[in-house]
Enzyme design. Structure first.
Site, short mmCIF file in Angstrom:
data_model
loop_
_atom_site.label_atom_id
_atom_site.label_comp_id
_atom_site.label_asym_id
_atom_site.label_seq_id
_atom_site.Cartn_x
_atom_site.Cartn_y
_atom_site.Cartn_z
CG ASP A 100 -0.22 0.09 2.49
OD1 ASP A 100 0.98 0.38 2.48
OD2 ASP A 100 -0.85 -0.13 3.54
CB SER A 101 0.22 4.59 -1.10
OG SER A 101 -0.97 4.92 -0.37
N GLY A 102 0.82 3.87 2.12
CA GLY A 102 1.07 4.52 3.40
C GLY A 102 0.01 5.53 3.78
N GLY A 103 -0.88 5.85 2.85
CA GLY A 103 -1.90 6.86 3.14
C GLY A 103 -2.74 6.53 4.36
CG PHE A 104 -5.47 3.01 6.43
CD1 PHE A 104 -6.63 3.64 6.88
CD2 PHE A 104 -5.02 1.89 7.11
CE1 PHE A 104 -7.31 3.16 8.00
CE2 PHE A 104 -5.70 1.40 8.22
CZ PHE A 104 -6.86 2.04 8.67
CG ASP A 154 -5.39 6.74 -0.36
OD1 ASP A 154 -4.34 6.54 0.28
OD2 ASP A 154 -6.39 6.02 -0.22
CD GLN A 196 -9.92 7.45 -0.21
OE1 GLN A 196 -10.96 7.55 0.45
NE2 GLN A 196 -8.91 6.64 0.14
N GLY A 223 -10.94 4.00 1.80
CA GLY A 223 -11.75 4.79 2.73
C GLY A 223 -12.96 4.06 3.27
CG ASP A 273 -5.38 -5.32 2.81
OD1 ASP A 273 -6.09 -4.55 2.13
OD2 ASP A 273 -4.92 -5.02 3.93
CB CYS A 311 -10.24 -26.92 9.31
SG CYS A 311 -8.75 -26.05 8.84
CB CYS A 313 -5.09 -25.84 8.55
SG CYS A 313 -5.48 -25.69 10.31
CB CYS A 316 -7.75 -28.47 12.00
SG CYS A 316 -8.49 -26.90 12.53
CG HIS A 342 -7.70 -22.60 12.18
ND1 HIS A 342 -8.25 -23.72 11.57
CD2 HIS A 342 -8.74 -21.77 12.45
CE1 HIS A 342 -9.56 -23.58 11.52
NE2 HIS A 342 -9.89 -22.42 12.03
#
Lengths: 379, 379
Positions: A100-104, A154, A196, A223, A273, A311, A313, A316, A342
């Site tokens: 990501d760009s770091g904006g958040f 952003d 946005q 956003g 994500d 499951c 995994c 489990c 898990h």
């Protein structure tokens, strides 16, 4: 040349393979390999999926992970990562990486931030040191990191925001997107614009249209998932994707719960994500096919069943709920590892089943059946 | 029946295969598999080798691990572990397990302890609750845990102790050993006596002889590595092993550094356990073929070399010192995992090379060459 050494590959390209209801089945091809979409990207904030080795992440079947520009620019620094051969080599992960760009993070983590048309000035949450980030700098950092998918910087407002602020931020983000596109130089990196406009339909629609005119390799929907009502998130997602071109991937940033993912795929989202599976794992909250479990609960003290009998995994297949509770109560680090294995398996398996349901054109029925089983309210 | 389900196997047996100088190459055969000796047992205090999954421990080539009776009796409790099928099944570890008796932890960890001929009364370091442990109870707990090697309860004095206390404790421990042997009932579990006697040659010699008369399956050498000078530890180890029968395994409890291990193997020790490799890993102190490294050191910030260029572990095969430093400084859990993988590999690889040197009857030369390379003083 192995995947870790790939540096000058081709620009990632996206193909739409099939649809079912509003959902899209696709493939993102990068110089580090293919990503089947809809895809979930485990979060590797500081170049590490917390409590797992990259090998364990790969064994889980993750095809792409997300790292954070904000964290990596502060520590260890983009130049350090670049000197060490880029993010893939740095963390020994040969498959695709998005950043990501770091904006958040600047909006949510930094000790202070001051946004102007030029960019953002902020203090590190680590040591209070002063840093600046501009759209050009965010591109430069991500090019140094060498991610396969980069995001434009952003201005991310937290919810709720008023219309004037949302309008200013949306216009500014659009200008930043334009500037980002102008300075990009890396031929093997996709650059995504970010829609946005806050919770305002017209702003968001207008922003999406203007962004599409700039012709990005893909589009983030930003956003959202910031505490607004779910209906509002769905509505904003829907009207954002409605404006986006069919032939580009759409990435709903920071989302979400299993139900969020199901409903957003239905609205045409291809990539996700979220820290939920990994953070919940460390807190002992585990996703199962019958809803969520808080593993510290005393009723599991003698429970010899696996977490989720359905499951397959490693966790489990190998351990009882009683053992997992024991590790959690004893604060053993391995609790985080086994729980993360898990929860990520749960998410990645959900994506696999989503993709199959789209391929077999039974996605609407799959969503209906799945939603009944997941209990987001217990989050 | 797989190894995890083995419950009524034969008693572990020890064979001496070859010698070189004072060192012994041997094999301990248990119902959960064979252990090549000299062996190092990674410590799984609370039924978990900290920061690793059992699968990772197995991939490292560990053939036996050590768990702690003291910790497990307090949490989750021996009955819980027994109801869940015993320690092997509980922690999904199919290979041999040793358990200590709790004697040392009661002395070093408990909030209060009162020792009498009957046993020991102590308060848990976890919640202050009152517990008692007797030789009979220590056997019972370890039989419930189902370890392959159990240790008798001993009264462990911290160093330094005066002669009267050491004498009392040695006699009491001998009596406890006798009582332990009387109540043991599990046919598939080896029971080891523990040589005590503090730092007093005659007491230790006398204690060892009396213990040997009781005819245990193996012998621990206890009450060492508690801060006494190295020469004293070596001397006490030497005179203990001198009294022990050739055909039984000897286990030097809680030892030690790589040099300690080399020198103790030369004195006829077959088995070791120590938290050093795992605890140091979590603290960022890493063993290499050229001495120890503190990975947080700023000089590693841009160091693209592996930790130890001679090492073939996953960590050294995949990551730079710079990445490991980054993870450690960023307090990522994965730092502990990768560091533990390396340090345990270092120890287990050392044991493998020790065994080979004995087989090829060049152990003395191997010790001399190895000691030059290891720098224990920087510990």
């Amino acid at each position: 040349m192995n995947a870790l050494e790939a540096g000058a590959g081709e620009r990632p390209r996206f193909e739409r393979l099939s649809r079912s209801a509003g959902a899209r089945r696709g493939r993102l091809t990068t110089s580090h390999g293919e990503v089947s979409t809809p895809a979930f990207m485990p979060v590797a904030t500081a170049a590490s999926v917390k409590s797992l080795t990259p090998r364990q992440v790969e064994e889980l079947g993750a095809e792409i992970i997300l790292s954070n520009t904000y964290h990596l620019m502060l520590r260890p620094g983009a130049d350090v990562v670049a000197a060490l051969g880029g993010l893939h080599r740095f963390m020994s992960w040969g498959k695709p990486v998005a950043t990501d760009s770091g904006g958040f993070q600047v909006a949510s983590l930094s000790a202070m931030r001051r946004v102007s048309d030029e960019g953002v000035l902020f203090r590190s949450h680590l040591d209070g040191s002063l840093h600046s980030l501009s759209p050009e700098r965010a591109v430069e950092i991500q090019e140094k990191l060498g991610s396969d998918v980069a995001m434009v910087l952003d201005e991310c407002l937290l919810y709720p925001s008023d219309r004037t602020d949302a309008r200013t931020a949306a216009f500014r983000s659009l200008d930043w997107a334009r500037r980002s596109k102008r300075v990009r130089s890396r031929p093997d990196q996709a650059l995504f614009g970010i829609v946005q406009g806050g919770a305002f339909e017209d702003l968001r629609r207008e922003n999406a249209r203007a962004l599409v005119e700039l012709d990005f390799d893909g589009y983030g929907v930003g956003g959202l998932a910031l505490g607004e009502p779910k209906e509002l998130m769905r509505a904003m997602t829907a009207l954002s994707t409605a404006e986006l071109p069919e032939d580009r991937p759409r990435y709903l940033m920071g989302v979400g719960t299993p139900v969020d993912i199901l409903e957003s795929v239905a609205l045409g989202i291809d990539m996700f994500d979220c820290v939920l599976p990994t953070r919940n794992a460390r807190n002992g909250t585990l996703f199962t096919s019958a809803g969520k479990i808080a593993i510290k609960n005393a009723r599991f003290a003698g429970d010899e069943r696996p977490l989720d009998p359905e499951c397959r995994c490693y966790t489990c297949s190998s351990f009882s709920r009683a053992y997992l509770r024991h590790l959690f109560v004893a604060r053993e680090m391995t609790a985080s590892t086994l729980n993360t294995i898990h929860n990520l398996h749960f998410y990645l398996d959900l994506m696999k089943r989503i993709r199959l349901a789209i391929e077999e054109d039974r996605f609407a029925a799959f969503v209906a059946a799945s939603k009944e089983r997941f209990d987001d309210s217990a989050a």
